[in-house]
Design an enzyme around this catalytic site. Sequence first.
Site, mmCIF file in Angstrom:
data_model
loop_
_atom_site.group_PDB
_atom_site.id
_atom_site.type_symbol
_atom_site.label_atom_id
_atom_site.label_comp_id
_atom_site.label_asym_id
_atom_site.label_seq_id
_atom_site.Cartn_x
_atom_site.Cartn_y
_atom_site.Cartn_z
ATOM 1 C CE LYS A 1 41.424 32.961 31.840
ATOM 2 N NZ LYS A 1 41.509 31.847 32.787
ATOM 3 C CD GLU B 1 36.511 41.112 30.156
ATOM 4 O OE1 GLU B 1 35.809 41.264 31.162
ATOM 5 O OE2 GLU B 1 36.869 42.071 29.437
ATOM 6 C CB THR C 1 36.484 34.700 32.141
ATOM 7 O OG1 THR C 1 36.000 36.030 32.386
ATOM 8 C CG2 THR C 1 37.277 34.735 30.849
ATOM 9 C CE1 TYR D 1 41.860 36.598 32.009
ATOM 10 C CE2 TYR D 1 39.714 37.600 31.602
ATOM 11 C CZ TYR D 1 40.514 36.712 32.299
ATOM 12 O OH TYR D 1 39.960 35.936 33.289
HETATM 13 P P1 NAP Z 1 44.323 35.630 40.427
HETATM 14 O O1 NAP Z 1 44.056 35.965 41.857
HETATM 15 O O2 NAP Z 1 44.958 36.632 39.539
HETATM 16 O O3 NAP Z 1 45.224 34.289 40.422
HETATM 17 C C1 NAP Z 1 45.856 33.828 39.264
HETATM 18 C C2 NAP Z 1 46.787 32.711 39.653
HETATM 19 O O4 NAP Z 1 47.493 32.272 38.466
HETATM 20 C C3 NAP Z 1 47.892 33.122 40.647
HETATM 21 O O5 NAP Z 1 48.160 32.030 41.488
HETATM 22 C C4 NAP Z 1 49.087 33.392 39.743
HETATM 23 O O6 NAP Z 1 50.329 33.244 40.374
HETATM 24 C C5 NAP Z 1 48.877 32.261 38.739
HETATM 25 N N1 NAP Z 1 49.611 32.449 37.483
HETATM 26 C C6 NAP Z 1 49.660 33.531 36.684
HETATM 27 N N2 NAP Z 1 50.429 33.288 35.602
HETATM 28 C C7 NAP Z 1 50.887 32.013 35.746
HETATM 29 C C8 NAP Z 1 51.752 31.194 34.992
HETATM 30 N N3 NAP Z 1 52.295 31.614 33.850
HETATM 31 N N4 NAP Z 1 51.993 29.938 35.427
HETATM 32 C C9 NAP Z 1 51.452 29.483 36.593
HETATM 33 N N5 NAP Z 1 50.653 30.230 37.367
HETATM 34 C C10 NAP Z 1 50.372 31.484 36.944
HETATM 35 O O7 NAP Z 1 42.974 35.171 39.699
HETATM 36 P P2 NAP Z 1 41.627 34.608 40.358
HETATM 37 O O8 NAP Z 1 40.706 35.733 40.574
HETATM 38 O O9 NAP Z 1 41.965 33.699 41.455
HETATM 39 O O10 NAP Z 1 41.042 33.791 39.121
HETATM 40 C C11 NAP Z 1 41.377 32.420 38.941
HETATM 41 C C12 NAP Z 1 41.147 32.044 37.492
HETATM 42 O O11 NAP Z 1 39.775 32.254 37.153
HETATM 43 C C13 NAP Z 1 41.963 32.849 36.492
HETATM 44 O O12 NAP Z 1 42.274 31.997 35.424
HETATM 45 C C14 NAP Z 1 40.980 33.922 36.022
HETATM 46 O O13 NAP Z 1 41.331 34.338 34.728
HETATM 47 C C15 NAP Z 1 39.681 33.162 36.060
HETATM 48 N N6 NAP Z 1 38.474 33.940 36.325
HETATM 49 C C16 NAP Z 1 38.414 34.767 37.406
HETATM 50 C C17 NAP Z 1 37.237 35.443 37.682
HETATM 51 C C18 NAP Z 1 37.116 36.350 38.871
HETATM 52 O O14 NAP Z 1 36.180 37.159 38.893
HETATM 53 N N7 NAP Z 1 37.966 36.220 39.867
HETATM 54 C C19 NAP Z 1 36.114 35.270 36.834
HETATM 55 C C20 NAP Z 1 36.215 34.403 35.764
HETATM 56 C C21 NAP Z 1 37.392 33.726 35.522
HETATM 57 P P3 NAP Z 1 50.996 34.487 41.195
HETATM 58 O O15 NAP Z 1 50.305 34.489 42.538
HETATM 59 O O16 NAP Z 1 52.426 34.092 41.261
HETATM 60 O O17 NAP Z 1 50.741 35.724 40.406
HETATM 61 O O1 G4F Z 2 37.597 44.505 38.809
HETATM 62 P P1 G4F Z 2 37.903 44.559 37.372
HETATM 63 O O2 G4F Z 2 39.311 44.830 36.976
HETATM 64 O O3 G4F Z 2 37.353 43.208 36.748
HETATM 65 P P2 G4F Z 2 37.034 42.756 35.237
HETATM 66 O O4 G4F Z 2 37.734 43.573 34.242
HETATM 67 O O5 G4F Z 2 35.545 42.664 35.114
HETATM 68 O O6 G4F Z 2 37.693 41.310 35.196
HETATM 69 C C1 G4F Z 2 37.505 40.397 36.274
HETATM 70 O O7 G4F Z 2 36.364 39.620 36.036
HETATM 71 C C2 G4F Z 2 36.445 38.767 34.863
HETATM 72 C C3 G4F Z 2 35.109 38.014 34.772
HETATM 73 O O8 G4F Z 2 34.167 38.810 34.113
HETATM 74 C C4 G4F Z 2 37.610 37.823 35.050
HETATM 75 F F1 G4F Z 2 37.691 36.964 34.003
HETATM 76 C C5 G4F Z 2 38.896 38.620 35.183
HETATM 77 O O9 G4F Z 2 39.983 37.708 35.417
HETATM 78 C C6 G4F Z 2 38.779 39.551 36.384
HETATM 79 O O10 G4F Z 2 38.710 38.760 37.555
HETATM 80 O O11 G4F Z 2 37.001 45.681 36.670
HETATM 81 C C7 G4F Z 2 35.589 45.687 36.797
HETATM 82 C C8 G4F Z 2 35.043 46.967 36.150
HETATM 83 C C9 G4F Z 2 35.558 47.193 34.726
HETATM 84 O O12 G4F Z 2 34.491 47.621 33.927
HETATM 85 C C10 G4F Z 2 36.571 48.334 34.871
HETATM 86 O O13 G4F Z 2 36.698 49.159 33.727
HETATM 87 O O14 G4F Z 2 35.503 48.087 36.911
HETATM 88 C C11 G4F Z 2 35.937 49.099 36.020
HETATM 89 N N1 G4F Z 2 36.894 49.959 36.754
HETATM 90 C C12 G4F Z 2 36.678 51.272 37.020
HETATM 91 N N2 G4F Z 2 37.727 51.771 37.660
HETATM 92 C C13 G4F Z 2 38.078 49.611 37.251
HETATM 93 C C14 G4F Z 2 38.619 50.758 37.834
HETATM 94 N N3 G4F Z 2 38.731 48.415 37.268
HETATM 95 C C15 G4F Z 2 39.940 48.380 37.905
HETATM 96 N N4 G4F Z 2 40.588 47.187 37.964
HETATM 97 N N5 G4F Z 2 40.505 49.488 38.467
HETATM 98 C C16 G4F Z 2 39.883 50.698 38.459
HETATM 99 O O15 G4F Z 2 40.405 51.700 38.967
#
Ligand code: NAP
Ligand code: G4F
Length: 344
Positions: A161, A136, A134, A157
């Site tokens: 990672k 992050e 990520t 987190y």
């Molecule tokens: P998400 O919607 O939160 O999905 C996470 C998945 O992991 C869900 O299926 C969850 O299951 C499962 N999980 C959580 N804890 C687990 C455990 N202990 N054992 C097995 N499964 C588990 O996240 P996403 O947005 O799809 O992201 C997918 C991956 O990419 C994550 O690793 C995240 O950290 C990474 N990532 C995401 C972003 C982004 O912007 N979306 C960016 C960079 C990296 P449940 O449904 O049961 O909770």
């Molecule tokens: O949507 P967010 O919670 O995403 P964040 O923290 O950037 O993390 C996501 O992206 C990462 C990749 O860069 C992934 F690795 C991670 O698993 C996840 O998918 O927050 C985005 C921004 C942050 O700066 C947060 O402080 O939005 C700001 N924010 C402002 N108000 C909020 C809120 N975030 C959340 N979740 N909820 C709020 O009310």
Amino acid sequence: MKKKIALIFGITGQDGSLLARFLLKKNYLVHGVKRRSSSFNTSRIDDLYDAYYKKNKNFKLHYGDVTDSLNIITLIKKIKPHEIYNLAAQSHVKVSFETPEYTANADALGCLRILEAIRILNYQKTTKLYQASTSEMFGDAKAPQDENTPFKPNSPYAVAKLYAYWIVKSYRTAYGIFSCNGVLFNHESYARGETFVTKKIIQAAIKIKNKKQNILYLGNLNSIRDWGDARDYVESMWKILQQKKPDDYLISTGKGYTVKNFVNKVFKKIGINLIWKGKGLKEVGINKSNNKIIIKIDKEYFRPNEVNILIGNSKKSQKKLNWKPKIPFDKMIEDMILFEEKNT
Ligand code: NAP
Ligand code: G4F
């Protein structure tokens, strides 16, 4: 020709559900790991079960958890996947400050357990691993970030990672495992979890318009994110595993917007123009047409450390993977709004 077999940890999440769709269209046999839960947690993939499992058994779910080594090794031994996608994680940055130990267990050691399973089973020659790294991990590092930018993680987190990122590289060189990191910047879609800021804003905006919610409470409006469309990003995961040699890649759009930019765009698209008044915790967003306050700041949503600016340079991926983001930012938002309007 024999079908390729993929195993997805985290199949019930946003990316897992979209990647499963992508691989099924490519005629893969897709196995997914779901966690046991007291209520149903497969809403994002229920249609796949009907369309693919019932029809031709191309889609199969197994119970499991990346904190359970025995479960992981048993599944990998039985399924013998050509490709493993480790998308399983406690993926919420704010929540990681409240559950740091669990986050480390799932997000750092979960990846180690999968690598160890490949090594112990001697599957190095047959099984490739994609690790969901990520942006992050860049934390406070200067933007724009690329593959050479030093990491400065500042949340439990991101630190967890980063362990996974390095252990993937370490097992690649030590044991010859085809293990790769995709360092993905924020990506969103209709399937995004409801507590992430984009989905939260869109859901609230529609409810406010329909008079089902009065106020949207947010945290830091000034952080900048490089938001891409998750449908584009799951393609990059697959591409990373189709290369001749294992390597690490950064996936981003190269454009950054503040959270406030995102809020303004969403409300404008649904027909509400906002004006902002006040500063800091006192800042409010007002509906211009009736002067009502509809957005407030709540310090509950601030993190102990904030990552202020993430903007990625994905030149390497564009060149080597021939990958580039196709879906524009505005189209991504509009599709998320359409989905929410149909389902709210
Ligand atoms: P998400 O919607 O939160 O999905 C996470 C998945 O992991 C869900 O299926 C969850 O299951 C499962 N999980 C959580 N804890 C687990 C455990 N202990 N054992 C097995 N499964 C588990 O996240 P996403 O947005 O799809 O992201 C997918 C991956 O990419 C994550 O690793 C995240 O950290 C990474 N990532 C995401 C972003 C982004 O912007 N979306 C960016 C960079 C990296 P449940 O449904 O049961 O909770
Ligand atoms: O949507 P967010 O919670 O995403 P964040 O923290 O950037 O993390 C996501 O992206 C990462 C990749 O860069 C992934 F690795 C991670 O698993 C996840 O998918 O927050 C985005 C921004 C942050 O700066 C947060 O402080 O939005 C700001 N924010 C402002 N108000 C909020 C809120 N975030 C959340 N979740 N909820 C709020 O009310």
